[in-house]
Design a protein around this motif. Sequence first.
Motif, PDB file in Angstrom:
ATOM      1  N   GLU A 297      74.208  65.307  84.615  1.00  0.00           N
ATOM      2  CA  GLU A 297      73.875  65.075  83.214  1.00  0.00           C
ATOM      3  C   GLU A 297      75.108  65.207  82.327  1.00  0.00           C
ATOM      4  O   GLU A 297      75.311  64.417  81.401  1.00  0.00           O
ATOM      5  CB  GLU A 297      72.789  66.053  82.765  1.00  0.00           C
ATOM      6  N   LEU A 298      75.929  66.209  82.605  1.00  0.00           N
ATOM      7  CA  LEU A 298      77.149  66.372  81.818  1.00  0.00           C
ATOM      8  C   LEU A 298      78.071  65.182  82.028  1.00  0.00           C
ATOM      9  O   LEU A 298      78.701  64.693  81.092  1.00  0.00           O
ATOM     10  CB  LEU A 298      77.868  67.664  82.207  1.00  0.00           C
ATOM     11  N   ARG A 299      78.129  64.703  83.241  1.00  0.00           N
ATOM     12  CA  ARG A 299      78.970  63.546  83.528  1.00  0.00           C
ATOM     13  C   ARG A 299      78.537  62.342  82.695  1.00  0.00           C
ATOM     14  O   ARG A 299      79.361  61.622  82.134  1.00  0.00           O
ATOM     15  CB  ARG A 299      78.878  63.220  85.010  1.00  0.00           C
ATOM     16  N   LYS A 300      77.228  62.125  82.586  1.00  0.00           N
ATOM     17  CA  LYS A 300      76.740  61.005  81.785  1.00  0.00           C
ATOM     18  C   LYS A 300      77.014  61.226  80.306  1.00  0.00           C
ATOM     19  O   LYS A 300      77.367  60.296  79.578  1.00  0.00           O
ATOM     20  CB  LYS A 300      75.243  60.813  82.026  1.00  0.00           C
ATOM     21  N   GLN A 301      76.851  62.472  79.848  1.00  0.00           N
ATOM     22  CA  GLN A 301      77.109  62.765  78.440  1.00  0.00           C
ATOM     23  C   GLN A 301      78.557  62.482  78.072  1.00  0.00           C
ATOM     24  O   GLN A 301      78.854  61.973  76.992  1.00  0.00           O
ATOM     25  CB  GLN A 301      76.782  64.227  78.141  1.00  0.00           C
ATOM     26  N   LEU A 302      79.466  62.801  78.969  1.00  0.00           N
ATOM     27  CA  LEU A 302      80.884  62.611  78.680  1.00  0.00           C
ATOM     28  C   LEU A 302      81.328  61.172  78.893  1.00  0.00           C
ATOM     29  O   LEU A 302      82.403  60.788  78.446  1.00  0.00           O
ATOM     30  CB  LEU A 302      81.729  63.535  79.573  1.00  0.00           C
ATOM     31  N   GLY A 303      80.508  60.378  79.573  1.00  0.00           N
ATOM     32  CA  GLY A 303      80.909  59.004  79.841  1.00  0.00           C
ATOM     33  C   GLY A 303      82.090  58.923  80.779  1.00  0.00           C
ATOM     34  O   GLY A 303      82.963  58.070  80.637  1.00  0.00           O
ATOM     35  N   VAL A 304      82.146  59.827  81.759  1.00  0.00           N
ATOM     36  CA  VAL A 304      83.255  59.850  82.712  1.00  0.00           C
ATOM     37  C   VAL A 304      82.850  59.045  83.940  1.00  0.00           C
ATOM     38  O   VAL A 304      81.917  59.407  84.646  1.00  0.00           O
ATOM     39  CB  VAL A 304      83.599  61.297  83.113  1.00  0.00           C
ATOM     40  N   TRP A 305      83.551  57.947  84.187  1.00  0.00           N
ATOM     41  CA  TRP A 305      83.213  57.075  85.306  1.00  0.00           C
ATOM     42  C   TRP A 305      84.473  56.748  86.088  1.00  0.00           C
ATOM     43  O   TRP A 305      85.498  56.376  85.524  1.00  0.00           O
ATOM     44  CB  TRP A 305      82.558  55.783  84.813  1.00  0.00           C
ATOM     45  N   TYR A 306      84.353  56.855  87.383  1.00  0.00           N
ATOM     46  CA  TYR A 306      85.457  56.499  88.267  1.00  0.00           C
ATOM     47  C   TYR A 306      85.684  54.993  88.221  1.00  0.00           C
ATOM     48  O   TYR A 306      84.747  54.207  88.358  1.00  0.00           O
ATOM     49  CB  TYR A 306      85.123  56.970  89.683  1.00  0.00           C
ATOM     50  N   THR A 307      86.918  54.570  88.013  1.00  0.00           N
ATOM     51  CA  THR A 307      87.236  53.151  87.927  1.00  0.00           C
ATOM     52  C   THR A 307      87.447  52.589  89.325  1.00  0.00           C
ATOM     53  O   THR A 307      88.322  53.059  90.056  1.00  0.00           O
ATOM     54  CB  THR A 307      88.513  52.932  87.092  1.00  0.00           C
ATOM     55  N   PRO A 308      86.675  51.580  89.729  1.00  0.00           N
ATOM     56  CA  PRO A 308      86.834  51.010  91.072  1.00  0.00           C
ATOM     57  C   PRO A 308      88.261  50.515  91.302  1.00  0.00           C
ATOM     58  O   PRO A 308      88.919  50.022  90.369  1.00  0.00           O
ATOM     59  CB  PRO A 308      85.832  49.850  91.080  1.00  0.00           C
ATOM     60  N   PRO A 309      88.763  50.621  92.523  1.00  0.00           N
ATOM     61  CA  PRO A 309      90.165  50.280  92.789  1.00  0.00           C
ATOM     62  C   PRO A 309      90.511  48.830  92.486  1.00  0.00           C
ATOM     63  O   PRO A 309      91.649  48.530  92.121  1.00  0.00           O
ATOM     64  CB  PRO A 309      90.340  50.612  94.277  1.00  0.00           C
ATOM     65  N   GLU A 310      89.535  47.904  92.635  1.00  0.00           N
ATOM     66  CA  GLU A 310      89.835  46.506  92.327  1.00  0.00           C
ATOM     67  C   GLU A 310      90.199  46.330  90.856  1.00  0.00           C
ATOM     68  O   GLU A 310      91.101  45.554  90.515  1.00  0.00           O
ATOM     69  CB  GLU A 310      88.631  45.611  92.657  1.00  0.00           C
ATOM     70  N   ILE A 311      89.480  47.046  89.988  1.00  0.00           N
ATOM     71  CA  ILE A 311      89.753  46.951  88.552  1.00  0.00           C
ATOM     72  C   ILE A 311      91.128  47.524  88.243  1.00  0.00           C
ATOM     73  O   ILE A 311      91.920  46.944  87.483  1.00  0.00           O
ATOM     74  CB  ILE A 311      88.671  47.694  87.750  1.00  0.00           C
TER      75      ILE A 311
END
Length: 691
Positions: A339-353
Amino acid sequence: MDALEPYLREIRLTRATGAAVKETSYYPALANLFNTVGKTLKPRVHCVINVRNQGAGLPDGGLFTPDQLQAVGDAPFAQGPTPARGVIEAKGSGARLDDILESEQIGRYWDRYGQVLVTNLRDFALVGADVAGDRAVLERYCLAPDDASFWTADPSALRDAHAEPFVQYLSRIMLHAAPLAAPKDVAWFLASYARDAKARVDRADLPALDQIRQALEQALGLRFEGERGERFFRSTLVQTLFYGVFSAWVLWSKKHPPASTARFNWHDAEYELRVPMIRALFEQLAMGSRLRPLGLIEVLDWTAAALNRVDRAAFFAAFAEDAAVQYFYEPFLEAFDPELRKQLGVWYTPPEIVRYMVERVDTVLRDELGLPDGLADPNVYVLDPCTGTGSYLVETLRRIGRTLAEQGDDALAAHRLKRAAMERVVGFEILPAPFVVAHLQLGLLLQDLGAPFADAGDGAHERAGVYLTNALTGWDPDAGPQQPLLFPELEAERDAADEVKRTKPILVVLGNPPYNAFAGVSPAEEDDLVEPYKVGLNTAVAEGGWGIRKFNLDDLYVRFFRLGERRIAEQTGKGVVCYISNFSYLSDPSFVVMRQRFLAEFDALWFDSLNGDSRETGKLTPEGKPDPSVFSTPANREGIRVGTAVGLMVRKPVRDPAPTVRFRQFWGATKRGKLVGSLDANDFDLGYTLG
């Protein structure tokens, strides 16, 4: 999963009949409890009550895995397999668990089976082997301190207090004897212990940590206020503690081959941590006077024991693969506090990007700014203002390494690469946990590339140019000296970051800005960043404005765009901004002034709309086929809800008469591959529509 409350209600019903005996009548409830938890594990674990005598007596139960179960029609086992996850010994709730643990019976079971789960219905303990191979109590969990309070407690209250950590405990117990080698499995164990630690921290007052709170607030320009701020602070402490231990274990493992009999000790973790700020923060958090009242010492002991069980040869074979650190970090964060992860908007960027963006930046440096070495040019200063675990910095250094290799400068390539990592490929991160991981990842990369960081003498160490700081503040060169901080290491970290902000000629700003605001109150300097994007928005059209009465420019990514624009257009005077972000700025009326500024301040602009929005398109292509987020990965299939776009903007030292804008769209489940594949096009720009 609610396994605890059904167990509590079942044993109470059994007791309420008045016909129950103190031990065996409660075995079915225990079996149901263990099987409810066991069926969620991989592989599943199945409890069998009253297993046969294998030479040490009759244990009350055994924990088996599917490979031990016979198929229908097979000849019966002569003796039966040894339970893969150990045996169970259960007594009545009036018995003292310590007395049971010290009994000769438990000694016999441990000698024969190696692992015994001991319980008196309210208290649970795992008996196994310590690092010396001797019998020891490894983990313990208590639902109630005594018999009377256990039976009089409200089952719902016990559930609310214990359901999640108790199930986590039983899961760890049933997985204790399982092979531990895959990074995601190690991440699960660490996250499970971290959740236990966080539950203990959440129940405690933290006066001993007020000094750390104050120091972080001063250094990062945030105030941890309200419920969200408090949760953010406590979660940050626990994550930092556990990632400090994990990083120290990784670095310790580099010194001790898998065949070594040495054992990792978390108490020595600070000696493995190279960055003074990380070491100081870990030292402050790991002080016995702070950990002991919180009950965290035993949790960290369990964590170290789990790390010492890891098949390190297999683990590091997988961990060394591309992007393994992020694939470790994401499962940890998802299991620790989703839930905290979603609140912070922290997302791992896929390596292709990441690869696509770094390659595009390298190309425009060569083609648009006349720098034939691209990112490898020693005058190109790169900043990722939202570094996270360091994906963009790692890929940038790899790109530099490939360019140097192509030039055949083998003798100096390693030295130049390390200098780049230390001085001109820079990252800012506001969250301590990914900050620790970024330093770990960059250190491992340079080690693998033959350019490891070295000791600089006097106890100092070379380090990567990644700083714990609020990227959105501290850029004003006329702001004057900063106030002293409580810890000299934090003060040195802040001052080093400020030097980058105020003196380095940053030419490239790239990254993946966070999608939500952090759980603190930001200073006025940060809040004022987007004011230029609001000029004239709510002014009437007749008065020369846009007549937009309602607008929303509060998303955090907008501030990072303004940071990049100001840094490149207004300070360096030339350079590149490249972000992947929410795509709302491309068409939403609220962003019209922002778009105007981009056209005024940059000469060449490319926009790759990656769609995947749940609100505008329902994550469907125009043909009605699935259009997932580009952030959808095997570890995070949902991705994020908003559509995204890669924006690349170049400002030339000699301005073009008018800006050139190029736009294209990607749809469908294979768009990440198509995006990267477009790098191989003979004429890259042909794929775009001119704006």
